[in-house]
Design a protein around this motif. Structure first.
Motif, PDB file in Angstrom:
ATOM      1  N   ARG A   1      17.163  26.542  14.062  1.00  0.00           N
ATOM      2  CA  ARG A   1      18.386  27.320  14.321  1.00  0.00           C
ATOM      3  C   ARG A   1      18.161  28.308  15.457  1.00  0.00           C
ATOM      4  O   ARG A   1      17.085  28.876  15.599  1.00  0.00           O
ATOM      5  CB  ARG A   1      18.814  28.097  13.076  1.00  0.00           C
ATOM      6  CG  ARG A   1      19.193  27.211  11.943  1.00  0.00           C
ATOM      7  CD  ARG A   1      20.440  26.421  12.263  1.00  0.00           C
ATOM      8  NE  ARG A   1      20.661  25.415  11.242  1.00  0.00           N
ATOM      9  CZ  ARG A   1      21.500  24.410  11.368  1.00  0.00           C
ATOM     10  NH1 ARG A   1      22.194  24.245  12.471  1.00  0.00           N
ATOM     11  NH2 ARG A   1      21.650  23.544  10.403  1.00  0.00           N
ATOM     12  N   GLY A   2      19.226  28.556  16.192  1.00  0.00           N
ATOM     13  CA  GLY A   2      19.129  29.412  17.362  1.00  0.00           C
ATOM     14  C   GLY A   2      18.469  28.644  18.483  1.00  0.00           C
ATOM     15  O   GLY A   2      18.011  27.497  18.309  1.00  0.00           O
ATOM     16  N   ASN A   3      18.451  29.224  19.647  1.00  0.00           N
ATOM     17  CA  ASN A   3      17.893  28.581  20.832  1.00  0.00           C
ATOM     18  C   ASN A   3      17.372  29.675  21.737  1.00  0.00           C
ATOM     19  O   ASN A   3      17.696  30.843  21.552  1.00  0.00           O
ATOM     20  CB  ASN A   3      18.973  27.782  21.569  1.00  0.00           C
ATOM     21  CG  ASN A   3      19.600  26.744  20.648  1.00  0.00           C
ATOM     22  OD1 ASN A   3      19.006  25.711  20.367  1.00  0.00           O
ATOM     23  ND2 ASN A   3      20.779  27.040  20.128  1.00  0.00           N
ATOM     24  N   GLY A   4      16.585  29.277  22.747  1.00  0.00           N
ATOM     25  CA  GLY A   4      16.077  30.263  23.693  1.00  0.00           C
ATOM     26  C   GLY A   4      16.591  30.003  25.097  1.00  0.00           C
ATOM     27  O   GLY A   4      17.110  28.931  25.398  1.00  0.00           O
ATOM     28  N   GLY A   5      16.438  30.997  25.961  1.00  0.00           N
ATOM     29  CA  GLY A   5      16.723  30.835  27.374  1.00  0.00           C
ATOM     30  C   GLY A   5      18.067  31.356  27.821  1.00  0.00           C
ATOM     31  O   GLY A   5      18.356  31.387  29.025  1.00  0.00           O
ATOM     32  N   TYR A   6      18.885  31.775  26.887  1.00  0.00           N
ATOM     33  CA  TYR A   6      20.190  32.326  27.270  1.00  0.00           C
ATOM     34  C   TYR A   6      20.685  33.271  26.186  1.00  0.00           C
ATOM     35  O   TYR A   6      20.161  33.288  25.068  1.00  0.00           O
ATOM     36  CB  TYR A   6      21.221  31.211  27.515  1.00  0.00           C
ATOM     37  CG  TYR A   6      21.531  30.379  26.292  1.00  0.00           C
ATOM     38  CD1 TYR A   6      22.578  30.726  25.449  1.00  0.00           C
ATOM     39  CD2 TYR A   6      20.758  29.278  25.961  1.00  0.00           C
ATOM     40  CE1 TYR A   6      22.859  29.983  24.307  1.00  0.00           C
ATOM     41  CE2 TYR A   6      21.030  28.518  24.833  1.00  0.00           C
ATOM     42  CZ  TYR A   6      22.073  28.883  24.006  1.00  0.00           C
ATOM     43  OH  TYR A   6      22.344  28.161  22.872  1.00  0.00           O
ATOM     44  N   ASP A   7      21.692  34.018  26.537  1.00  0.00           N
ATOM     45  CA  ASP A   7      22.253  35.048  25.655  1.00  0.00           C
ATOM     46  C   ASP A   7      23.769  34.910  25.720  1.00  0.00           C
ATOM     47  O   ASP A   7      24.365  35.093  26.776  1.00  0.00           O
ATOM     48  CB  ASP A   7      21.776  36.405  26.195  1.00  0.00           C
ATOM     49  CG  ASP A   7      22.331  37.579  25.429  1.00  0.00           C
ATOM     50  OD1 ASP A   7      22.959  37.375  24.377  1.00  0.00           O
ATOM     51  OD2 ASP A   7      22.138  38.707  25.907  1.00  0.00           O
ATOM     52  N   VAL A   8      24.380  34.543  24.609  1.00  0.00           N
ATOM     53  CA  VAL A   8      25.834  34.317  24.601  1.00  0.00           C
ATOM     54  C   VAL A   8      26.574  35.658  24.587  1.00  0.00           C
ATOM     55  O   VAL A   8      26.208  36.573  23.849  1.00  0.00           O
ATOM     56  CB  VAL A   8      26.261  33.485  23.371  1.00  0.00           C
ATOM     57  CG1 VAL A   8      27.786  33.325  23.323  1.00  0.00           C
ATOM     58  CG2 VAL A   8      25.573  32.127  23.380  1.00  0.00           C
ATOM     59  N   ALA A   9      27.612  35.763  25.409  1.00  0.00           N
ATOM     60  CA  ALA A   9      28.493  36.940  25.389  1.00  0.00           C
ATOM     61  C   ALA A   9      29.739  36.668  24.559  1.00  0.00           C
ATOM     62  O   ALA A   9      30.213  37.563  23.853  1.00  0.00           O
ATOM     63  CB  ALA A   9      28.888  37.324  26.815  1.00  0.00           C
ATOM     64  N   ALA A  10      30.290  35.456  24.669  1.00  0.00           N
ATOM     65  CA  ALA A  10      31.585  35.201  24.022  1.00  0.00           C
ATOM     66  C   ALA A  10      31.750  33.730  23.655  1.00  0.00           C
ATOM     67  O   ALA A  10      31.320  32.840  24.396  1.00  0.00           O
ATOM     68  CB  ALA A  10      32.723  35.613  24.962  1.00  0.00           C
ATOM     69  N   TYR A  11      32.374  33.523  22.507  1.00  0.00           N
ATOM     70  CA  TYR A  11      32.836  32.186  22.099  1.00  0.00           C
ATOM     71  C   TYR A  11      34.352  32.180  22.147  1.00  0.00           C
ATOM     72  O   TYR A  11      35.002  33.060  21.569  1.00  0.00           O
ATOM     73  CB  TYR A  11      32.406  31.854  20.661  1.00  0.00           C
ATOM     74  CG  TYR A  11      30.921  31.712  20.481  1.00  0.00           C
ATOM     75  CD1 TYR A  11      30.281  30.485  20.676  1.00  0.00           C
ATOM     76  CD2 TYR A  11      30.144  32.806  20.120  1.00  0.00           C
ATOM     77  CE1 TYR A  11      28.914  30.364  20.516  1.00  0.00           C
ATOM     78  CE2 TYR A  11      28.770  32.692  19.964  1.00  0.00           C
ATOM     79  CZ  TYR A  11      28.168  31.462  20.166  1.00  0.00           C
ATOM     80  OH  TYR A  11      26.808  31.336  20.010  1.00  0.00           O
ATOM     81  N   ARG A  12      34.897  31.169  22.824  1.00  0.00           N
ATOM     82  CA  ARG A  12      36.335  30.954  22.783  1.00  0.00           C
ATOM     83  C   ARG A  12      36.503  29.578  22.143  1.00  0.00           C
ATOM     84  O   ARG A  12      36.030  28.572  22.690  1.00  0.00           O
ATOM     85  CB  ARG A  12      36.883  30.973  24.212  1.00  0.00           C
ATOM     86  CG  ARG A  12      38.375  30.834  24.334  1.00  0.00           C
ATOM     87  CD  ARG A  12      38.754  30.953  25.825  1.00  0.00           C
ATOM     88  NE  ARG A  12      40.181  30.990  26.009  1.00  0.00           N
ATOM     89  CZ  ARG A  12      40.935  29.900  26.172  1.00  0.00           C
ATOM     90  NH1 ARG A  12      40.381  28.695  26.181  1.00  0.00           N
ATOM     91  NH2 ARG A  12      42.239  30.014  26.325  1.00  0.00           N
ATOM     92  N   LEU A  13      37.121  29.539  20.965  1.00  0.00           N
ATOM     93  CA  LEU A  13      37.212  28.295  20.199  1.00  0.00           C
ATOM     94  C   LEU A  13      38.661  27.895  20.027  1.00  0.00           C
ATOM     95  O   LEU A  13      39.500  28.730  19.654  1.00  0.00           O
ATOM     96  CB  LEU A  13      36.564  28.467  18.819  1.00  0.00           C
ATOM     97  CG  LEU A  13      35.125  29.014  18.805  1.00  0.00           C
ATOM     98  CD1 LEU A  13      34.653  29.223  17.362  1.00  0.00           C
ATOM     99  CD2 LEU A  13      34.178  28.066  19.538  1.00  0.00           C
ATOM    100  N   ARG A  14      38.945  26.629  20.309  1.00  0.00           N
ATOM    101  CA  ARG A  14      40.279  26.081  20.075  1.00  0.00           C
ATOM    102  C   ARG A  14      40.085  24.926  19.106  1.00  0.00           C
ATOM    103  O   ARG A  14      39.489  23.899  19.467  1.00  0.00           O
ATOM    104  CB  ARG A  14      40.909  25.597  21.390  1.00  0.00           C
ATOM    105  CG  ARG A  14      41.087  26.722  22.417  1.00  0.00           C
ATOM    106  CD  ARG A  14      42.093  27.752  21.933  1.00  0.00           C
ATOM    107  NE  ARG A  14      42.257  28.901  22.821  1.00  0.00           N
ATOM    108  CZ  ARG A  14      41.685  30.096  22.630  1.00  0.00           C
ATOM    109  NH1 ARG A  14      40.871  30.319  21.596  1.00  0.00           N
ATOM    110  NH2 ARG A  14      41.911  31.087  23.454  1.00  0.00           N
ATOM    111  N   ILE A  15      40.560  25.122  17.860  1.00  0.00           N
ATOM    112  CA  ILE A  15      40.249  24.188  16.779  1.00  0.00           C
ATOM    113  C   ILE A  15      41.545  23.632  16.220  1.00  0.00           C
ATOM    114  O   ILE A  15      42.509  24.382  16.030  1.00  0.00           O
ATOM    115  CB  ILE A  15      39.528  24.940  15.627  1.00  0.00           C
ATOM    116  CG1 ILE A  15      38.311  25.711  16.148  1.00  0.00           C
ATOM    117  CG2 ILE A  15      39.220  24.019  14.470  1.00  0.00           C
ATOM    118  CD1 ILE A  15      37.047  24.963  16.206  1.00  0.00           C
ATOM    119  N   ARG A  16      41.548  22.341  15.950  1.00  0.00           N
ATOM    120  CA  ARG A  16      42.662  21.769  15.190  1.00  0.00           C
ATOM    121  C   ARG A  16      42.062  21.115  13.944  1.00  0.00           C
ATOM    122  O   ARG A  16      41.035  20.427  14.028  1.00  0.00           O
ATOM    123  CB  ARG A  16      43.390  20.720  16.038  1.00  0.00           C
ATOM    124  CG  ARG A  16      44.505  19.985  15.278  1.00  0.00           C
ATOM    125  CD  ARG A  16      45.154  18.937  16.173  1.00  0.00           C
ATOM    126  NE  ARG A  16      45.916  19.564  17.233  1.00  0.00           N
ATOM    127  CZ  ARG A  16      47.253  19.559  17.300  1.00  0.00           C
ATOM    128  NH1 ARG A  16      47.971  18.929  16.388  1.00  0.00           N
ATOM    129  NH2 ARG A  16      47.869  20.136  18.299  1.00  0.00           N
TER     130      ARG A  16
END
Ligand code: TRP
Ligand code: ZN
Length: 471
Positions: A51-66
């Motif tokens: 779980r989790g990953n390395g090498g980047y840092d997320v600022a925001a998730y924009r999710l469009r779900i149906r």
């Protein structure tokens, strides 16, 4: 999003190895510039391998779900905005099941591969360290929840009338591609489209609802950094009440199959009052919205402190009486766990010890058992061979974490006195707000604020093998 606290250590080792390689002394994997540019496939947390990953840092998730309850099928489009913390030729996201249709990085089509629960993305062009980038993932499928004997059901679970997504220590990767570790908190903007007549609830502020062609889209925005396991999605037949509390939206939802005047509804109705009680002790409520969701789904045997809007399984209200203890517990997590989050799961007592202690404080205030009575009972019942810190994955939700952890909080209070104790709690929630922290960070802060040496005391209460005398 990183504000404070530590980062996973996996990459540090690799960097040291590359330095050592230059000196021809590397004993690890052979030096390989291309390999060094691969983001790590996990966060290096042994409680959640992979779980989790390395090498980047997320600022925001924009999710469009149906989501269509008729066939349990989910269609999703995720846009993830992140910053590379290393040069990257490729990087991973966590995604369990589901079928990926397309991946783009900064608008350009990217190659991708599935390796177990990993989505490995190779952008057309490598990313420089420090580069801000956007990943678009289009995906679809029937989500598969994870069943565990010790950790309950996690992930997106189809229910009689819809679906619920929640779980700890992980759950998010069953419904969106994610850097699935609490050390990488981010903001969320989620639109969920469901058949007209069903509710679709999420975290944060309600940002509108629109209907078209038989489908309704519910929009939720969480602007405070949130750990991925605190995200939730609840779809189905609910009585949704939208109001305000202290100028902020309050959204509560009770499954329509539960009685409107029953114990679940009565317990959730006290959310504002209990949040105020806690704010008087812990400092200002840390989020922009309030609420709670009461489920009828019996496979959810727990409550979870999903950010700004905890989710309660039906078991808490089965007795027929309201249970405000669990509401106080989940609301206390908004400060302890949600706003101030773990850097690694072995420190989970920082969440559960404080939430359990808050429950004891609330029950005393509400005319129930006194803290002193609860402490005496728990002290007598504790198995001191079980540590609160680093309890092991299977014991993350055990008594050593919850009850022993809360006893340690009480021992701290009795040792430093009420004035210093509540100053410590407020300093913690203020200084670490929106970030991540460790047990060592807490001990250091408590010593600084109180002006006393507390490491030995907390050590005895948290991990010592014999019962300390109550101060
Ligand atoms: N963190 C939750 C709470 O204390 C409890 C919880 C979540 C849990 N998932 C679980 C407990 C799985 C047991 C099993 O409010
Ligand atoms: Zn808890």
């Amino acid at each position: 999003m990183v504000r404070t606290g530590s980062r996973p250590v996996g990459r540090v080792v690799l960097t040291a190895c590359l330095v050592a390689a230059a000196l021809a002394a590397c004993t690890g994997p052979p030096p390989d510039a291309d390999r060094a540019r691969r983001g790590a496939a996990d966060a290096g947390d042994p409680y959640v391998p992979g779980r989790g990953n390395g090498g980047y840092d997320v600022a925001a998730y924009r999710l469009r779900i149906r989501y269509d309850p008729a066939d349990d099928r989910l269609t999703g489009h995720a846009t993830i905005t992140a910053t590379a913390t290393a040069g990257l030729s490729r990087f991973n996201l966590d995604l369990s099941g589901l079928t990926v249709g397309a991946v783009r990085v900064d608008g350009a089509q990217a190659r991708y591969a599935r390796e177990g629960d990993e989505l490995v993305v190779t952008p057309a062009r490598g990313l420089d360290r420090g580069a801000r980038f956007a990943v678009d993932v289009e995906y679809a499928g029937v989500p598969q929840p994870v069943e565990s004997t010790t950790l309950g059901v996690g992930g997106l679970l189809a229910t009689a009338d819809g679906a619920v997504a929640l779980g700890q220590p992980d759950s998010a990767s069953t419904w969106f591609p994610v850097n699935d570790h609490p050390s990488d908190k981010a903001t969320y903007d989620v639109e969920v489209t469901v058949p007209d007549g069903l509710a679709a609830l999420g975290n944060g502020v309600p940002a509108g609802r629109a209907s078209a062609g038989g489908w309704t889209t519910w929009h939720w925005v969480e602007r405070a950094p949130m750990a991925s396991y605190l995200s939730t999605l609840v779809i189905g037949d609910y009585r949704v009440a939208t109001g305000t509390h202290r100028g902020k939206p309050m959204v509560t939802a009770v499954a329509a199959s539960l009685p409107a005047d029953g114990p679940a509804a009565a317990s959730l109705a006290r959310t504002g009052e209990i949040a105020d009680f806690l704010a008087d002790r812990f400092g200002p409520y840390p989020f922009e919205s309030y609420g709670g969701i009461a489920l009828a789904e019996r496979r959810i045997s727990y409550a979870l402190e999903t950010q700004s809007r905890p989710v309660y399984g039906p078991g808490f209200f089965r007795s027929g009486r309201p249970d405000t203890g669990v509401v106080a517990h989940e609301l206390a997590h908004q400060w302890f766990g949600d706003s101030v989050s773990l850097a690694r799961w072995s420190d989970i007592w920082l969440n559960e010890g404080f939430a359990t202690y808050a429950e004891w404080l609330w029950l005393e205030h509400d005319g129930g058992r006194t803290v002193a009575q609860t402490v005496a009972d728990r002290h007598a019942a504790t198995d001191w061979s079980q540590p609160s810190v680093d309890p092991g994955r299977a014991n993350m939700f055990g008594d050593a974490v919850y009850q022993r952890g809360a006893l340690a909080v009480h021992a701290l209070r009795r040792t430093v006195g009420d004035d210093a104790f509540f100053r410590i709690l407020r300093a913690w929630t203020t200084e670490r707000r929106g970030g991540n922290a460790t047990t060592a960070d807490f001990v250091a802060l408590a010593e600084r604020v109180s002006g006393r040496r507390l490491a030995a005391l907390l050590d005895a209460w948290l991990v010592g093998g014999t019962a300390p005398a109550l101060p």
